[in-house]
Design an enzyme around this catalytic site. Structure first.
Site, PDB file in Angstrom:
ATOM      1  N   SER A  29     -26.477  74.725  40.022  1.00 51.43           N
ATOM      2  CA  SER A  29     -27.277  73.474  39.287  1.00 51.43           C
ATOM      3  C   SER A  29     -28.035  75.054  37.315  1.00 51.43           C
ATOM      4  O   SER A  29     -28.170  75.792  37.802  1.00 51.43           O
ATOM      5  CB  SER A  29     -28.161  72.409  39.860  1.00 51.43           C
ATOM      6  OG  SER A  29     -27.989  72.024  38.700  1.00 51.43           O
ATOM      7  N   ASN A  30     -28.521  73.872  36.770  1.00 52.20           N
ATOM      8  CA  ASN A  30     -29.141  74.428  35.868  1.00 52.20           C
ATOM      9  C   ASN A  30     -30.142  73.265  35.305  1.00 52.20           C
ATOM     10  O   ASN A  30     -30.177  73.110  35.760  1.00 52.20           O
ATOM     11  CB  ASN A  30     -27.826  74.486  34.753  1.00 52.20           C
ATOM     12  CG  ASN A  30     -27.414  73.043  33.885  1.00 52.20           C
ATOM     13  OD1 ASN A  30     -27.657  72.524  33.694  1.00 52.20           O
ATOM     14  ND2 ASN A  30     -26.415  72.927  34.440  1.00 52.20           N
ATOM     15  N   HIS A  31     -30.860  73.999  34.273  1.00 53.63           N
ATOM     16  CA  HIS A  31     -31.831  73.531  33.799  1.00 53.63           C
ATOM     17  C   HIS A  31     -32.040  71.548  32.515  1.00 53.63           C
ATOM     18  O   HIS A  31     -32.660  71.540  32.313  1.00 53.63           O
ATOM     19  CB  HIS A  31     -32.714  74.451  32.969  1.00 53.63           C
ATOM     20  CG  HIS A  31     -33.803  75.089  34.346  1.00 53.63           C
ATOM     21  ND1 HIS A  31     -34.544  75.069  34.747  1.00 53.63           N
ATOM     22  CD2 HIS A  31     -33.302  76.355  34.522  1.00 53.63           C
ATOM     23  CE1 HIS A  31     -35.214  75.601  35.996  1.00 53.63           C
ATOM     24  NE2 HIS A  31     -34.443  76.351  35.466  1.00 53.63           N
TER      25      HIS A  31
END
Ligand code: C5P
Length: 221
Positions: A29-31
């Protein structure tokens, strides 16, 4: 009463990150916090729009009056968007969609081995905003571009390549902008012009961007 800029207009947004499963307990995933997309959804409701928010996993409250559809992966986000897009007049792609997903999702937890390295094969995810912009009956389509340099060059390239009506670009290398920050500044490009929306709280900035989108939408419809 004052008539609102987006009275009765159906508007869909995507927001937040996506999660690409590796196995039942792991994902890539990512932030992305979803803050900008949720602020835009709220601003759209305040301008009178009927808002559908397709959201990846975030820890944010749904703005009052917004229809929220939760998804996890890019593939799910793509199919939920496509399922409802025909009714939409404006589409804003704010989500930080993963570009790639693991080619296979293991049905059981992947076990470590004695090897020091492990290779994960990935496959391209569908480009949701480009697919929306390619529809014969396409809504007014707005994308985002997070860049660390040559902001105008990359943003204009994306505008053309993805067939967008407008793109909002931010320089994520600058202090106080982009992922997880509470403030943001944007340069907005459309085929015949551009404008700067200076550093402000995401809620205030969302109001300015939505007003600009509404004006450009009405110029062409
Ligand atoms: O190409 P890039 O990922 O930088 O483009 C960003 C824009 O495209 C954002 O508006 C993002 O929401 C959208 N996007 C999408 N589906 C993808 C990748 C990006 O809708 N698979």
């Amino acid at each position: 009463p004052k008539t609102q800029l987006l009275s009765g207009i159906r508007l869909m947004l995507t927001a937040g990150p996506t999660r690409e499963a590796l196995d039942p307990v792991r994902f890539i995933s990512n932030h992305s916090s979803g803050k900008m997309g949720f602020a835009l959804a709220q601003a759209a409701v305040e301008l009178g729009a009927e808002v559908t928010l397709v959201s990846g996993p975030v820890s944010l409250a749904t703005p009052a009056g917004v229809r929220r559809l939760d998804v996890e992966s890019a593939a799910q986000m793509h199919s939920v968007v496509m399922e409802h897009i025909d009714a939409q007049q404006i589409f804003i792609a704010c989500a930080a969609v993963a570009d790639y997903a693991p080619k296979t999702v293991a049905s059981h937890k992947i076990k470590k081995t004695t090897a020091d390295t492990m290779v994960i094969e990935l496959t391209r995810n569908p480009d949701i905003v480009a697919n929306v912009a390619a529809l014969p009956n396409k809504p007014f389509t707005v994308g985002f571009a997070a860049e660390t340099r040559d902001v105008e060059k990359y943003a204009r390239d994306k505008l053309g390549r993805k067939g967008l009506d407008m793109i909002a670009a931010n320089n994520v290398a600058k202090e106080g902008q982009g992922f997880n920050a509470d403030t943001n500044a944007l340069t907005v490009f459309w085929p015949t012009g551009q404008t700067d929306l200076p550093l402000a709280g995401k809620n205030e900035l969302a109001g300015h961007l939505l007003t600009l989108i509404a004006e450009k939408y009405h110029d062409t419809h």
